[in-house]
Design a protein around this motif. Sequence first.
Motif, PDB file in Angstrom:
ATOM      1  N   GLN A 193      -4.624   4.050   7.506  1.00 30.23           N
ATOM      2  CA  GLN A 193      -5.235   2.946   6.763  1.00 30.23           C
ATOM      3  C   GLN A 193      -5.103   1.618   7.513  1.00 30.23           C
ATOM      4  O   GLN A 193      -6.006   0.775   7.468  1.00 30.23           O
ATOM      5  CB  GLN A 193      -4.567   2.829   5.388  1.00 30.23           C
ATOM      6  N   TYR A 198       0.842  -1.206   0.000  1.00 25.79           N
ATOM      7  CA  TYR A 198       0.000   0.000   0.000  1.00 25.79           C
ATOM      8  C   TYR A 198       0.874   1.251   0.000  1.00 25.79           C
ATOM      9  O   TYR A 198       0.600   2.230  -0.709  1.00 25.79           O
ATOM     10  CB  TYR A 198      -0.899  -0.021   1.240  1.00 25.79           C
ATOM     11  N   LEU A 222      -2.878  12.310   5.332  1.00 28.04           N
ATOM     12  CA  LEU A 222      -3.069  12.230   3.888  1.00 28.04           C
ATOM     13  C   LEU A 222      -1.724  12.185   3.185  1.00 28.04           C
ATOM     14  O   LEU A 222      -0.832  12.971   3.471  1.00 28.04           O
ATOM     15  CB  LEU A 222      -3.865  13.446   3.399  1.00 28.04           C
ATOM     16  N   ARG A 223      -1.575  11.259   2.232  1.00 32.15           N
ATOM     17  CA  ARG A 223      -0.360  11.137   1.434  1.00 32.15           C
ATOM     18  C   ARG A 223      -0.753  10.624   0.054  1.00 32.15           C
ATOM     19  O   ARG A 223      -1.420   9.611  -0.068  1.00 32.15           O
ATOM     20  CB  ARG A 223       0.622  10.173   2.106  1.00 32.15           C
ATOM     21  N   ARG A 224      -0.341  11.342  -0.983  1.00 27.31           N
ATOM     22  CA  ARG A 224      -0.662  10.964  -2.359  1.00 27.31           C
ATOM     23  C   ARG A 224      -2.163  10.814  -2.570  1.00 27.31           C
ATOM     24  O   ARG A 224      -2.637   9.945  -3.301  1.00 27.31           O
ATOM     25  CB  ARG A 224       0.058   9.666  -2.746  1.00 27.31           C
ATOM     26  N   GLY A 225      -2.916  11.667  -1.866  1.00 24.25           N
ATOM     27  CA  GLY A 225      -4.361  11.668  -2.018  1.00 24.25           C
ATOM     28  C   GLY A 225      -5.074  10.525  -1.327  1.00 24.25           C
ATOM     29  O   GLY A 225      -6.288  10.357  -1.484  1.00 24.25           O
ATOM     30  N   ARG A 226      -4.345   9.746  -0.527  1.00 26.56           N
ATOM     31  CA  ARG A 226      -4.938   8.603   0.183  1.00 26.56           C
ATOM     32  C   ARG A 226      -4.604   8.695   1.672  1.00 26.56           C
ATOM     33  O   ARG A 226      -3.674   9.391   2.055  1.00 26.56           O
ATOM     34  CB  ARG A 226      -4.386   7.277  -0.369  1.00 26.56           C
ATOM     35  N   PRO A 227      -5.354   7.953   2.510  1.00 26.40           N
ATOM     36  CA  PRO A 227      -4.995   7.918   3.932  1.00 26.40           C
ATOM     37  C   PRO A 227      -3.561   7.416   4.117  1.00 26.40           C
ATOM     38  O   PRO A 227      -3.115   6.515   3.390  1.00 26.40           O
ATOM     39  CB  PRO A 227      -6.008   6.926   4.529  1.00 26.40           C
ATOM     40  N   THR A 228      -2.839   8.016   5.040  1.00 25.19           N
ATOM     41  CA  THR A 228      -1.481   7.561   5.318  1.00 25.19           C
ATOM     42  C   THR A 228      -1.521   6.143   5.896  1.00 25.19           C
ATOM     43  O   THR A 228      -2.570   5.644   6.310  1.00 25.19           O
ATOM     44  CB  THR A 228      -0.783   8.516   6.288  1.00 25.19           C
ATOM     45  N   GLY A 239      -2.050  16.437  -2.890  1.00 27.55           N
ATOM     46  CA  GLY A 239      -2.269  15.057  -2.464  1.00 27.55           C
ATOM     47  C   GLY A 239      -1.843  14.823  -1.034  1.00 27.55           C
ATOM     48  O   GLY A 239      -1.808  13.701  -0.541  1.00 27.55           O
ATOM     49  N   LYS A 240      -1.453  15.894  -0.341  1.00 24.51           N
ATOM     50  CA  LYS A 240      -1.118  15.846   1.081  1.00 24.51           C
ATOM     51  C   LYS A 240      -1.563  17.173   1.675  1.00 24.51           C
ATOM     52  O   LYS A 240      -1.906  18.112   0.945  1.00 24.51           O
ATOM     53  CB  LYS A 240       0.389  15.634   1.295  1.00 24.51           C
ATOM     54  N   GLY A 248       1.152   5.119  -6.796  1.00 23.47           N
ATOM     55  CA  GLY A 248       1.227   6.577  -6.694  1.00 23.47           C
ATOM     56  C   GLY A 248       2.650   7.059  -6.560  1.00 23.47           C
ATOM     57  O   GLY A 248       3.584   6.265  -6.411  1.00 23.47           O
TER      58      GLY A 248
END
Length: 304
Positions: free
Chosen positions: A116, A43, A106-112, A244-245, A48
Amino acid sequence: MGRQSIDFPGWLDDRVQHIESVLDQFLPPASAIPVHLHEAMRYAVLGGGKRVRAALVYAAGEASLQSGTAASPQAIALDHAAAAVELVHAYSLIHDDLPCMDDDELRRGRPTVHVQFDEATAMLAGDALQPLAFELVGLMPIAPALIVQATQLLARSAGSLGMVGGQAIDCCSVGQALSVEQLRQMHSMKTGAMLEASVLLGGIVAGAGSAARQGLETYASAVGLAFQIVDDILDVTADTATLGKTAGKDAAGNKPTYVSILGLDGSRELLKSLHGQAHAALLPLGPAAERLACIADYIVGRDR
């Protein structure tokens, strides 16, 4: 350097897709025990990222090859080196986002990763990515002496005299007024060291001579610092969706940056100077360094 003569966006897209496939191959499968850990590692690494470090490895290798085309063992070794720097970078982001560090969600538009999964899994995922990176360097099909050089370079760049040391200085500098020189030292370690290592690893794998390595070192130092200055500028000029962050984290955390010390105009002026230094360093390498020149342009002009 004739940068209009090559399709740099097409080459970069190809390298991004290629390293994604390489990383997918080198990472343990998600089904392998311990499943939860391997899921977190994959992940964090896959799906990304700008892959600037991998691109630098490939471009520096291309610039350093005497024949201009990598033979099969060299091409395989460049894959290993490019994957290794991306794994070290991914581990650093996992740990950087932890609550005890920058505490970001947030990292690269997703939960860190710690959001996660969980904090302990995030810590262990970062811990596991580091030795995997060195395993890949050790498996490069090149001369043993070059493997030793590459291993020492990666270890020094990632350790207390490089990336981790820079992060330690950063953590101790919150709320403090740093001079430009102190800030430069911190970022040359925290961000610049691994970007420089990416360039020099490509040169080592390709068997670059001393003159070529000197040019690569000067180039790498300039683009490494330029990358951080762009990050500082974007932190105050771009929004969270674009980055994204989380935007504005540095100012909110009262962290010293180039913008806080030099202002936007001063930061942009320094960035312009570093851009020129990077291009000048590549002149002795000739047309083979075109893609390195394009990466310098890309780093300076990026918007995320």
